[in-house]
Design a protein around this motif. Structure first.
Motif, short mmCIF file in Angstrom:
data_model
loop_
_atom_site.label_atom_id
_atom_site.label_comp_id
_atom_site.label_asym_id
_atom_site.label_seq_id
_atom_site.Cartn_x
_atom_site.Cartn_y
_atom_site.Cartn_z
N UNK A 60 28.96 74.18 22.44
CA UNK A 60 28.19 73.32 21.54
C UNK A 60 28.95 72.04 21.21
N UNK A 61 30.26 72.16 21.04
CA UNK A 61 31.08 70.97 20.75
C UNK A 61 31.06 70.02 21.94
N UNK A 62 31.18 70.57 23.16
CA UNK A 62 31.13 69.72 24.35
C UNK A 62 29.77 69.04 24.48
N UNK A 63 28.72 69.79 24.24
CA UNK A 63 27.37 69.22 24.35
C UNK A 63 27.17 68.13 23.31
N UNK B 75 26.65 62.31 21.95
CA UNK B 75 27.18 61.11 21.30
C UNK B 75 27.35 59.97 22.30
N UNK B 76 27.78 60.28 23.52
CA UNK B 76 27.87 59.25 24.54
C UNK B 76 26.51 58.64 24.82
N UNK B 77 25.48 59.48 24.86
CA UNK B 77 24.13 58.98 25.09
C UNK B 77 23.68 58.09 23.94
N UNK C 127 17.52 56.98 22.75
CA UNK C 127 16.90 57.92 21.83
C UNK C 127 17.03 59.32 22.43
N UNK C 128 17.64 60.23 21.69
CA UNK C 128 17.86 61.59 22.17
C UNK C 128 16.84 62.52 21.55
N UNK D 279 33.51 59.51 30.49
CA UNK D 279 33.57 60.92 30.86
C UNK D 279 33.36 61.81 29.64
N UNK D 280 32.88 63.01 29.90
CA UNK D 280 32.72 64.01 28.85
C UNK D 280 33.47 65.27 29.25
N UNK D 281 33.88 66.03 28.23
CA UNK D 281 34.52 67.32 28.49
C UNK D 281 33.43 68.35 28.74
N UNK D 282 33.59 69.13 29.83
CA UNK D 282 32.55 70.09 30.18
C UNK D 282 33.09 71.39 30.73
N UNK D 283 34.18 71.88 30.17
CA UNK D 283 34.74 73.14 30.66
C UNK D 283 33.75 74.28 30.55
N UNK D 284 32.99 74.31 29.44
CA UNK D 284 32.05 75.40 29.19
C UNK D 284 30.67 75.08 29.77
#
Length: 289
Positions: A46-49, A54-56, A62-63, A264-269
Motif C-alpha cells: 500500500x505504501x508503494x502504491x 503521488x507521482x501521477x 486526476x486519479x 521511478x517508483x519503488x515496487x518490490x511488493x
C-alpha cells in the motif's frame, strides 16, 4: 463539450487515470497459485502504491479510484488489463487468466460511475487482456497473440474497432516460459512518444519491429539484465515523460539520453513480487494533447 474519456494513444498526456489500491485480496498466502514470486506484504504494498499515485498527481493527473471490493482477486490491482478506453467508450475484455475472471464486470461498473459508457464487451470463448493491446497511434491498435489473448479475442476486438475506424494489427508473441507465465505484448515494448519506443530486442517480433520502423519509430533497447525487472514496462504520462520501476539504471540512462524525463517508483511488493509494472497498475481514462 469537453471530453472526459478517450485514450487511443500510449503517450498523449494523461488527464485522468484509474488505479486500485492493494487490499487484503492482494496479500495472498499462496503466491505460487497466482504466479507471484513471493507473498506480498500488504502494508508495504500500500505504501508503494501510494508513492506511485503521488507521482501521477505530481504530473497534474486526476486519479480515479476503483474501490469496489473484489474478494479473492489478487491481480485486481492491475487495472490495465480488464478493459481499454476508446473515444467512444470502454471495450470490456475477457481475461485469459482464469483466476481473474469477474474483474471485467467490476471494471465496467467502475467506468459507469465515472461516466464512461461501454462500447462493446467480449463474450463466449474470446479472451484478451489489456497488456496485449498497444495503440501504435490513434487509428492503429496492435494486438498481441499469445496465451492471454486468443484468435477469437482478436476477431471480436477487430469487430468493435471497425465500428470506430480503428485498424487492428495482430502481433505474434514468443513462447518464452509457456502458458502458465504472463507474457504480454507490453512485456516487450512501451511507446513513449509518437516516434519512440522502449523495447526488449531479444524477444521482439521482427514483423512488428519492421512495422514500427516504417512508421518512424526509434528504439531504446533494454539489456538482458533488466528484462526480468520489467525495464520495458514504462508508463508515458506525456510524450517522453515517463514513470518506471526503480532498479533499471541502464535503461533509465538510455531513456534520458533519448530526451525523456524519467521518474521511478519503488515496487518490490506491487511489481517485482506480483510481476506487473507501472503500465499494469494504471488504466488511462483520458489522454489528450
Amino acid at each position: 463539450m469537453t471530453r472526459t474519456y478517450g485514450s487511443q494513444s500510449m503517450s498523449d498526456p494523461i488527464r485522468s487515470v484509474l488505479v486500485r489500491r492493494p487490499d487484503a485480496s492482494f496479500a495472498v498466502s499462496d503466491p505460487k497459485r497466482w504466479g507471484y514470486a513471493a507473498k506480498p506484504n500488504l502494508a508495504a504494498a500500500q505504501k508503494e502504491h501510494d508513492g506511485l499515485v503521488e507521482l501521477l498527481k505530481h504530473s497534474g493527473i486526476e486519479v480515479l479510484h476503483h474501490a469496489e471490493p473484489q474478494p479473492r482477486k489478487a491481480d485486481s490491482i492491475f487495472v490495465h488489463d480488464p478493459a481499454i478506453v476508446t473515444d467512444r467508450g470502454a471495450l470490456i475484455l475477457r481475461m485469459g487468466k482464469d483466476l481473474r475472471r469477474g474483474e471485467e464486470a467490476s471494471m465496467a461498473r467502475a467506468f459507469g460511475s465515472f461516466g464512461v459508457p461501454v462500447l462493446a464487451t467480449l463474450y463466449n470463448s474470446a479472451t484478451a487482456e489489456g497488456g496485449d493491446l498497444l495503440w501504435v497511434n490513434h487509428d492503429v491498435l496492435a494486438v498481441g497473440q499469445g496465451f492471454r489473448t486468443n484468435a477469437e479475442g482478436l476477431r471480436q476486438i477487430g469487430e468493435a474497432m471497425n465500428t470506430i475506424g480503428v485498424e487492428v494489427l495482430p502481433v505474434s508473441l514468443p513462447y518464452l516460459q509457456g502458458p502458465e507465465a504472463c507474457l504480454h505484448l507490453m512485456s516487450l515494448v512501451s511507446l513513449l512518444d509518437d516516434d519512440l519506443a522502449v523495447v526488449y530486442p531479444r524477444l521482439f517480433p521482427i514483423p512488428f519491429w519492421k512495422f514500427l520502423r516504417e512508421h518512424g519509430f526509434d528504439f531504446v533497447e533494454v539489456p538482458d539484465a533488466e528484462f526480468e525487472t520489467m525495464a520495458p514496462n514504462v508508463l508515458a504520462v506525456a510524450p517522453r515523460d515517463c514513470i518506471m520501476l526503480e532498479g533499471n539504471p541502464i535503461t533509465e540512462t538510455r531513456l534520458k539520453e533519448a530526451g525523456c524525463r524519467v521518474r521511478t517508483y519503488r515496487g518490490n511488493e506491487i511489481s517485482l513480487k506480483a510481476e506487473g509494472g507501472a503500465t499494469c497498475l494504471t488504466r488511462p481514462v483520458l489522454r489528450s494533447r
